[in-house]
Design a protein around this motif. Structure first.
Motif, PDB file in Angstrom:
ATOM      1  N   VAL A  44      17.422  70.644  74.865  1.00  0.00           N
ATOM      2  CA  VAL A  44      16.651  69.463  74.471  1.00  0.00           C
ATOM      3  C   VAL A  44      15.159  69.738  74.630  1.00  0.00           C
ATOM      4  O   VAL A  44      14.348  69.403  73.749  1.00  0.00           O
ATOM      5  N   GLU A  45      14.778  70.368  75.749  1.00  0.00           N
ATOM      6  CA  GLU A  45      13.362  70.654  75.953  1.00  0.00           C
ATOM      7  C   GLU A  45      12.846  71.651  74.919  1.00  0.00           C
ATOM      8  O   GLU A  45      11.705  71.511  74.445  1.00  0.00           O
ATOM      9  N   LEU A  46      13.641  72.636  74.561  1.00  0.00           N
ATOM     10  CA  LEU A  46      13.218  73.585  73.528  1.00  0.00           C
ATOM     11  C   LEU A  46      12.858  72.863  72.237  1.00  0.00           C
ATOM     12  O   LEU A  46      11.827  73.141  71.615  1.00  0.00           O
ATOM     13  N   CYS A  47      13.709  71.912  71.846  1.00  0.00           N
ATOM     14  CA  CYS A  47      13.440  71.144  70.617  1.00  0.00           C
ATOM     15  C   CYS A  47      12.162  70.322  70.761  1.00  0.00           C
ATOM     16  O   CYS A  47      11.337  70.271  69.835  1.00  0.00           O
ATOM     17  N   CYS A  48      12.003  69.688  71.919  1.00  0.00           N
ATOM     18  CA  CYS A  48      10.812  68.851  72.148  1.00  0.00           C
ATOM     19  C   CYS A  48       9.543  69.688  72.167  1.00  0.00           C
ATOM     20  O   CYS A  48       8.509  69.263  71.622  1.00  0.00           O
ATOM     21  N   VAL A  49       9.599  70.863  72.777  1.00  0.00           N
ATOM     22  CA  VAL A  49       8.424  71.747  72.822  1.00  0.00           C
ATOM     23  C   VAL A  49       8.052  72.199  71.419  1.00  0.00           C
ATOM     24  O   VAL A  49       6.861  72.226  71.050  1.00  0.00           O
ATOM     25  N   TRP A  50       9.041  72.551  70.617  1.00  0.00           N
ATOM     26  CA  TRP A  50       8.766  72.988  69.235  1.00  0.00           C
ATOM     27  C   TRP A  50       8.088  71.875  68.447  1.00  0.00           C
ATOM     28  O   TRP A  50       7.084  72.098  67.754  1.00  0.00           O
ATOM     29  N   ILE A  51       8.614  70.654  68.555  1.00  0.00           N
ATOM     30  CA  ILE A  51       8.025  69.518  67.833  1.00  0.00           C
ATOM     31  C   ILE A  51       6.606  69.247  68.325  1.00  0.00           C
ATOM     32  O   ILE A  51       5.683  69.030  67.525  1.00  0.00           O
ATOM     33  N   PHE A  52       6.431  69.286  69.634  1.00  0.00           N
ATOM     34  CA  PHE A  52       5.125  68.982  70.226  1.00  0.00           C
ATOM     35  C   PHE A  52       4.071  70.001  69.799  1.00  0.00           C
ATOM     36  O   PHE A  52       2.962  69.636  69.382  1.00  0.00           O
ATOM     37  N   LEU A  53       4.411  71.283  69.905  1.00  0.00           N
ATOM     38  CA  LEU A  53       3.466  72.328  69.529  1.00  0.00           C
ATOM     39  C   LEU A  53       3.174  72.309  68.025  1.00  0.00           C
ATOM     40  O   LEU A  53       2.043  72.565  67.607  1.00  0.00           O
ATOM     41  N   LYS A  54       4.189  71.985  67.239  1.00  0.00           N
ATOM     42  CA  LYS A  54       3.988  71.881  65.787  1.00  0.00           C
ATOM     43  C   LYS A  54       2.995  70.776  65.470  1.00  0.00           C
ATOM     44  O   LYS A  54       2.114  70.935  64.617  1.00  0.00           O
ATOM     45  N   GLY A  55       3.125  69.644  66.149  1.00  0.00           N
ATOM     46  CA  GLY A  55       2.197  68.549  65.922  1.00  0.00           C
ATOM     47  C   GLY A  55       0.801  68.865  66.415  1.00  0.00           C
ATOM     48  O   GLY A  55      -0.193  68.588  65.729  1.00  0.00           O
ATOM     49  N   LEU A  56       0.683  69.462  67.600  1.00  0.00           N
ATOM     50  CA  LEU A  56      -0.631  69.776  68.169  1.00  0.00           C
ATOM     51  C   LEU A  56      -1.381  70.824  67.349  1.00  0.00           C
ATOM     52  O   LEU A  56      -2.622  70.838  67.344  1.00  0.00           O
ATOM     53  N   SER A  57      -0.656  71.698  66.665  1.00  0.00           N
ATOM     54  CA  SER A  57      -1.308  72.772  65.909  1.00  0.00           C
ATOM     55  C   SER A  57      -2.190  72.247  64.784  1.00  0.00           C
ATOM     56  O   SER A  57      -3.084  72.953  64.307  1.00  0.00           O
ATOM     57  N   ALA A  58      -1.953  71.002  64.350  1.00  0.00           N
ATOM     58  CA  ALA A  58      -2.769  70.415  63.280  1.00  0.00           C
ATOM     59  C   ALA A  58      -4.105  69.892  63.792  1.00  0.00           C
ATOM     60  O   ALA A  58      -4.986  69.539  62.995  1.00  0.00           O
ATOM     61  N   PHE A  59      -4.264  69.837  65.127  1.00  0.00           N
ATOM     62  CA  PHE A  59      -5.472  69.258  65.711  1.00  0.00           C
ATOM     63  C   PHE A  59      -6.106  70.228  66.714  1.00  0.00           C
ATOM     64  O   PHE A  59      -6.029  70.018  67.932  1.00  0.00           O
ATOM     65  N   PRO A  60      -6.716  71.310  66.245  1.00  0.00           N
ATOM     66  CA  PRO A  60      -7.338  72.261  67.177  1.00  0.00           C
ATOM     67  C   PRO A  60      -8.499  71.615  67.930  1.00  0.00           C
ATOM     68  O   PRO A  60      -9.233  70.792  67.386  1.00  0.00           O
ATOM     69  N   LEU A 339       7.377  63.223  68.893  1.00  0.00           N
ATOM     70  CA  LEU A 339       7.655  62.722  67.546  1.00  0.00           C
ATOM     71  C   LEU A 339       6.443  61.993  66.977  1.00  0.00           C
ATOM     72  O   LEU A 339       6.111  62.141  65.790  1.00  0.00           O
ATOM     73  N   ALA A 340       5.769  61.197  67.811  1.00  0.00           N
ATOM     74  CA  ALA A 340       4.572  60.484  67.346  1.00  0.00           C
ATOM     75  C   ALA A 340       3.476  61.463  66.945  1.00  0.00           C
ATOM     76  O   ALA A 340       2.804  61.281  65.910  1.00  0.00           O
ATOM     77  N   ILE A 341       3.297  62.529  67.720  1.00  0.00           N
ATOM     78  CA  ILE A 341       2.252  63.509  67.426  1.00  0.00           C
ATOM     79  C   ILE A 341       2.545  64.263  66.134  1.00  0.00           C
ATOM     80  O   ILE A 341       1.645  64.480  65.304  1.00  0.00           O
ATOM     81  N   ILE A 342       3.804  64.632  65.917  1.00  0.00           N
ATOM     82  CA  ILE A 342       4.102  65.384  64.693  1.00  0.00           C
ATOM     83  C   ILE A 342       4.008  64.489  63.461  1.00  0.00           C
ATOM     84  O   ILE A 342       3.602  64.931  62.378  1.00  0.00           O
TER      85      ILE A 342
END
Length: 353
Positions: A44-60, A339-342
């Motif tokens: 579950v954490e792996l999935c959450c980390v992937w989603i979180f990092l994917k969302g954060l990557s759009a906002f350097p 989810l909100a960030i992505i």
């Protein structure tokens, strides 16, 4: 800040949560196949980390507050992030209340709890100095203390009874029906601090995944090392299984007079870094959402409230009541926030202006 320093902090923040409440909850969640709920939690954490990092990557070079304000405005940002702030507050005080109690039991039995809680001053000061100071301290702790933790775990291997390993798996997966399994997910919220670290290029999921793989070994060890010594029937009654595990080691060949003291001190050092990170996260949220450019007041407010609330958490019944609320807020934080960030990142990529 270098990627190595960031990955080191990622490791330490997680590690600090595995050796007190986490093994107790995992042992209570199931009577067989304890590796199953542990692996489910990490997946579950792996999935959450992937989603979180994917969302954060759009906002350097933006943190989670900047992102929410830019995408939805100040008031929506407050509505989204206040539950996260409450979770950070509850999680810090609930988890570290056990650690402070262990200091009272094993190191300072005659010292009142409200004096021991003054140790909060150390991580508060580091949090006030900022993330760079926290990361430097974290690297020092990582180098000096991690070998101590590994030594404490390995030294107990001579007392293993591998018959306690059985039954190895549980086909019914009954842990899904037990609240203790879900309340243990606080240990998987350590990745959230990545949303506060401003970097030109966020580190990738490929770098985070191997660290989580190593952390999985420590999480399994925190449960199975004491269980292989005491057995399921006995360990279910233990409040500090890993500390008691250290006490089983034959100290004639160890240079330390009492290994549990050695283990407690090592874990407290790691916890100080994690507390500093959490204080820094809470202070940043309060400062950016409510107190503009008043960081000192925000840090002081976090410290006073945390100290007062920790003094209030004086018995198991009180802890249990807040643990239920903390579980709901935990799932909101580790699933809802990524989810909100992505979703914000998808909207931003379509309309970058």
């Amino acid at each position: 800040m270098s990627k190595r320093a960031l990955l080191t902090m990622f490791f330490i923040v997680h590690l600090s949560r595995y050796f007190y409440i986490y093994p107790v909850k995992m042992i209570e969640a199931t009577s067989a196949g304890h590796w199953e709920p542990i692996i489910v939690g990490f997946l579950v954490e792996l999935c959450c980390v992937w989603i979180f990092l994917k969302g954060l990557s759009a906002f350097p070079e933006k943190d989670i507050v900047d992102i929410c304000k830019m995408a939805s405005g100040t008031w929506i940002a407050r509505l989204l992030l206040i539950p996260l702030l409450v979770f950070l507050f509850l999680n810090l005080n609930i988890t570290h209340s056990y650690e402070m109690e262990s200091i009272s039991i094993f190191l300072l039995p005659k010292t009142p709890t409200y004096f021991i809680l003054l140790l909060y001053v150390i991580p508060l000061y580091i949090a006030w100095k900022g993330y760079e100071a926290i990361s430097r301290g974290g690297i020092v702790v990582f180098i000096c203390v991690l070998p101590m933790v590994i030594f404490s775990l390995i030294s107990a291997m001579s007392n293993f009874d591998f018959d306690n390993l059985y039954p190895i798996y549980e086909t019914r997966l009954s842990f899904f029906k037990r609240p203790m399994f879900y309340s243990a997910f606080f240990a998987h919220s350590g990745f959230l601090f990545l949303g506060w670290v401003k970097m030109k290029r966020q580190f990738s999921f490929r770098q985070a995944a191997p660290i989580l793989g190593i952390l999985l070994i420590f999480a399994i060890s925190s449960v199975y090392v004491p269980m292989l010594i005491f057995g399921q029937e006995s360990i279910i009654y233990f409040r500090y299984p890993n500390v008691l595990t250290s006490d089983t080691v034959d100290t004639e060949w160890v240079v330390f007079d009492w290994l549990p003291t050695f283990f407690v001190i090592a874990m407290i050092a790691i916890s100080m870094v994690e507390m500093a990170v959490t204080f820094w996260m809470m202070a940043t949220l309060i400062e950016k959402l409510f107190l503009k450019k008043k960081r000192g007041i925000a840090v002081l407010l976090v410290g006073v409230l945390s100290y007062s609330f920790s003094c209030y958490l004086d018995n198991i019944d009180t802890l249990a009541k807040f643990s239920v609320l903390n579980t709901f807020l935990c799932f909101y934080s580790i699933i809802g926030i990524p989810l909100a960030i992505i979703l914000m990142s998808l909207r931003y990529r379509r309309n970058p202006a």
